[in-house]
Design an enzyme around this catalytic site. Structure first.
Site, PDB file in Angstrom:
ATOM      1  N   GLY A  14      33.129 -28.669 -20.298  1.00  0.00           N
ATOM      2  CA  GLY A  14      33.760 -27.989 -21.436  1.00  0.00           C
ATOM      3  C   GLY A  14      35.275 -27.911 -21.277  1.00  0.00           C
ATOM      4  N   ALA A 134      42.151 -22.603 -22.491  1.00  0.00           N
ATOM      5  CA  ALA A 134      41.961 -24.039 -22.748  1.00  0.00           C
ATOM      6  C   ALA A 134      41.137 -24.203 -24.005  1.00  0.00           C
ATOM      7  CB  ALA A 134      41.242 -24.692 -21.568  1.00  0.00           C
ATOM      8  N   LYS A 189      38.415  -9.523 -14.431  1.00  0.00           N
ATOM      9  CA  LYS A 189      38.274 -10.570 -15.450  1.00  0.00           C
ATOM     10  C   LYS A 189      37.323 -10.107 -16.552  1.00  0.00           C
ATOM     11  CE  LYS A 189      38.670 -14.628 -17.392  1.00  0.00           C
ATOM     12  NZ  LYS A 189      38.145 -15.915 -17.122  1.00  0.00           N
ATOM     13  N   ASN A 197      37.503 -11.470 -25.925  1.00  0.00           N
ATOM     14  CA  ASN A 197      36.629 -12.516 -26.475  1.00  0.00           C
ATOM     15  C   ASN A 197      35.799 -12.077 -27.687  1.00  0.00           C
ATOM     16  OD1 ASN A 197      37.753 -13.634 -24.224  1.00  0.00           O
ATOM     17  ND2 ASN A 197      35.893 -14.601 -23.483  1.00  0.00           N
TER      18      ASN A 197
HETATM   19  O1  KPL Z   1      38.884 -16.250 -20.334  1.00  0.00           O
HETATM   20  C1  KPL Z   1      39.271 -16.331 -21.463  1.00  0.00           C
HETATM   21  C2  KPL Z   1      38.349 -16.941 -22.446  1.00  0.00           C
HETATM   22  O2  KPL Z   1      38.761 -17.370 -23.531  1.00  0.00           O
HETATM   23  O3  KPL Z   1      37.167 -16.974 -22.099  1.00  0.00           O
HETATM   24  C3  KPL Z   1      40.628 -15.802 -21.825  1.00  0.00           C
HETATM   25  C4  KPL Z   1      41.560 -16.895 -22.211  1.00  0.00           C
HETATM   26  C5  KPL Z   1      41.245 -15.090 -20.632  1.00  0.00           C
HETATM   27  C6  KPL Z   1      40.496 -14.787 -22.919  1.00  0.00           C
HETATM   28  O4  KPL Z   1      39.680 -13.735 -22.549  1.00  0.00           O
END
Ligand code: KPL
Length: 318
Positions: A14, A134, A189, A197
């Site tokens: 991915g 990304a 995280k 998200n």
């Molecule tokens: O981890 C991420 C995601 O898109 O899953 C970021 C870029 C940190 C946003 O939570």
């Protein structure tokens, strides 16, 4: 020219897996292992194109396969798949890894390290956290959508592959920070993912827009603080002093990025909501910490996954 003979297996095809492959192939022998047929076809035909942070395109040839057993052993396996694919990915890591190799989960959500450690052994499994953004624009084309850091935690202080891995990631141009407290890292995280998200998925917004809208900014902050409270109740300290401020920072740093969850929803795929807000809610229930915002976001993203269009998110988040 490769600076090192390190062999790295990237498990996953991915957006983030492709981002790591394009950076790392400059300094190591890289192979990607995954099951997404369209992406494997694109990689075999046209290679992998990276659009970097400066908007420059770079194309590289990457070996990619769906058959881990056909690949010569690797020194390091990086797991970059969705949390609901971890079991399969961990089995692939076990197939790929040399006897004293290192497997690193760089995934979102809770529970990944445990599955990986069961497959490859606890002394060969460790975790990291990635904060860069990304976006896969189409099979074979990935955009580096936001600067960030790769945080890594060693499985044991003396694991022979750990320091070389850090050096290779740095040689590839990535910013790496080594952290001793793995649990704090994962929950840190988790706080960022839970805050950014689902909101981006529910409102169909890129990350940065959450910082521009006062109401969403507040919801983002509350979701992050709920995760911080659940972590604290379990004796886990996050690697930053304020989860809400960290979520805000990551949303700003990845301003134009569409979060992985928004990309999943937009493409009709399953999301990682169960391993993110679902996990926060479950842990909160176990330790008596209320998490109403995470619970609400969990329920809403489940409805999005089920393609239920009969509802609109209201401002009643609590
Ligand atoms: O981890 C991420 C995601 O898109 O899953 C970021 C870029 C940190 C946003 O939570």
């Amino acid at each position: 020219m490769h600076l090192t003979a390190m062999r790295i297996g990237i498990i996953g095809t991915g957006a983030l897996a492709s981002l790591f492959a394009t950076y790392l192939h400059e300094v190591a022998d890289v192979v990607m292992v995954g099951s997404w047929a369209e992406q494997l076809r694109a990689l075999a035909t046209d290679g992998l194109t990276l659009i970097d942070l400066a908007g420059q395109e770079r194309r590289c040839a990457i070996t990619a396969t769906d058959d881990a057993a056909a690949v010569p052993p690797v020194d390091v396996a990086l797991l970059l798949v969705k949390s609901y694919q971890t079991k399969t990915a961990a089995a692939r890591a076990q197939t790929l890894l040399t006897a004293n190799g290192l497997a690193v989960t760089l995934q979102n959500g809770l529970g990944n390290l445990e599955l990986l450690a069961t497959a490859v052994g606890p002394e060969q499994a460790t975790l990291g956290v990635v904060t860069m953004g990304a976006t896969l624009l189409q099979p074979g084309v990935v955009r580096h959508a936001g600067a960030g850091v790769v945080y890594l935690s060693p499985p044991t202080p003396e694991h022979a592959a750990f320091a070389p891995l850090v050096a290779v990631l740095q040689a590839a141009g990535l910013t790496v920070q080594v952290m001793a407290d793995a649990r704090g890292l994962v929950w840190g995280k988790l706080a960022v993912n839970a805050a950014i998200n689902p909101l981006t998925a529910v409102h169909d917004l890129p990350n940065g827009q959450l910082t521009q809208r006062p109401f969403l900014r507040r919801v983002m902050a509350t979701a992050a603080r709920e995760v911080e409270a659940v972590a604290a109740a379990q004796g886990i300290t996050l690697p930053f002093p304020d989860a809400a401020a960290q979520a805000y920072r990551v949303a700003s740093d990845t301003f134009h990025n569409r979060s992985s969850m928004l990309q999943d929803v937009a493409n009709g795929r399953a999301t990682e909501i169960d391993a993110i807000c679902g996990a926060v809610t479950r842990h909160g229930q176990q330790c008596g910490v209320p998490t109403p915002v995470n619970q609400q976001l969990w329920a809403w993203v489940r409805r999005l996954e089920a393609n239920d269009k009969s509802w609109q998110p209201t401002i009643q988040y609590i």
